[in-house]
Scaffold this active site. Structure first.
Site, short mmCIF file in Angstrom:
data_model
loop_
_atom_site.label_atom_id
_atom_site.label_comp_id
_atom_site.label_asym_id
_atom_site.label_seq_id
_atom_site.Cartn_x
_atom_site.Cartn_y
_atom_site.Cartn_z
N SER A 21 0.78 -1.18 -0.08
CA SER A 21 0.00 0.05 -0.10
C SER A 21 0.93 1.30 0.14
O SER A 21 1.88 1.33 -0.85
CB SER A 21 -0.95 -0.06 1.27
OG SER A 21 -1.60 0.97 1.04
N HIS A 68 -3.26 -1.05 -2.91
CA HIS A 68 -4.44 -0.38 -2.79
C HIS A 68 -4.47 0.85 -3.69
O HIS A 68 -4.63 2.06 -3.27
CB HIS A 68 -4.46 0.14 -1.39
CG HIS A 68 -4.57 -0.87 -0.33
ND1 HIS A 68 -4.14 -0.92 1.22
CD2 HIS A 68 -4.81 -2.29 -0.43
CE1 HIS A 68 -4.33 -1.93 1.59
NE2 HIS A 68 -4.72 -2.79 0.77
N ASP A 99 -4.15 -4.67 6.30
CA ASP A 99 -4.39 -5.47 5.08
C ASP A 99 -3.28 -6.68 4.95
O ASP A 99 -2.10 -6.20 5.18
CB ASP A 99 -4.92 -4.94 4.01
CG ASP A 99 -5.52 -5.92 3.07
OD1 ASP A 99 -5.86 -6.83 3.33
OD2 ASP A 99 -5.59 -5.05 1.69
#
Length: 212
Positions: free
Chosen positions: A10, A37, A132
């Site tokens: 990310s 992301h 995540d």
């Protein structure tokens, strides 16, 4: 079956991915699937990463075979999953529910890869905020795979690596510059060994159904 490298990144992940891909040879003998992301917005990430990579880099297409020697990225607003059709690992793109507030998310890729390929999977968590990828790494480990994590002090955003280290029995923690050499060694070892498949726990199957 060939090994599969599943990577999640990310914020700050672009730098880490560029470092890793620049160090992988053109004959790297495993497939690489990457989730970042990107949300629903248009992404130029494949073109940017291709500038440093000897391997071809592009967005994945639904139902395409997963083959060694190429890097496939999750397209905007789609989860990227792994499924098996007639013994062949395939990409599956879905608009399942957002996970960790995002689509594409890392956990769906990791969980589905774990269920499909078990000990042939290496999961890698790079720089990013929040957590995540932690649950996905747990799934990979539960199915006999390996877990690598970028050293938090080496990451632009250390939250995702730190969460993985606190909650998963990680096999290796490395700076970004050390990940490509580690992957080369792991893939060589995996190709030379025959690991027993571990049946995916029920919770992984349930989560995979939600993502689909």
């Amino acid at each position: 079956m060939q090994p599969l490298i599943a990577i999640g990144a990310s914020a700050g992940g672009m730098e880490a991915l560029s470092t890793i891909f620049a160090a992988l040879p053109a004959d790297f003998p495993a497939a690489i699937l990457v989730v970042t992301h990107v949300g629903a917005r248009k992404s130029l990430l494949p073109a940017l990463l291709a500038k440093t990579s000897a391997l071809p880099v592009r967005h994945a297409q639904d139902r395409e075979p997963i083959r060694p020697g190429r890097i496939l990225l999750a397209p905007p607003d789609l989860h990227m999953l792994v499924s098996i059709t007639a013994g062949q690992p395939m990409v599956e793109l879905t608009r399942g529910p957002r996970e960790n507030h995002t689509r594409p998310a890392i956990d769906p890729l990791f969980r589905s890869a774990a269920a499909a390929l078990g000990p042939q999977v290496v999961g890698v968590i790079l720089s990013g905020y929040l957590d995540d990828g932690t649950a996905g790494l747990q799934a990979i480990k539960a199915c006999g795979g390996m877990a690598l994590v970028q050293e938090p002090e080496d990451a632009v955003a250390p939250s995702m690596p730190d969460s993985a280290l606190r909650n998963v029995a990680v096999d290796r923690r490395l700076p970004a510059a050390g990940i490509a050499p580690a992957l080369l060694a792991l893939v060589k070892d995996m190709a030379a060994s025959v690991a027993d498949r571990t049946e995916a726990p029920a919770w992984i199957a349930v989560e995979n159904r939600f993502a689909r």
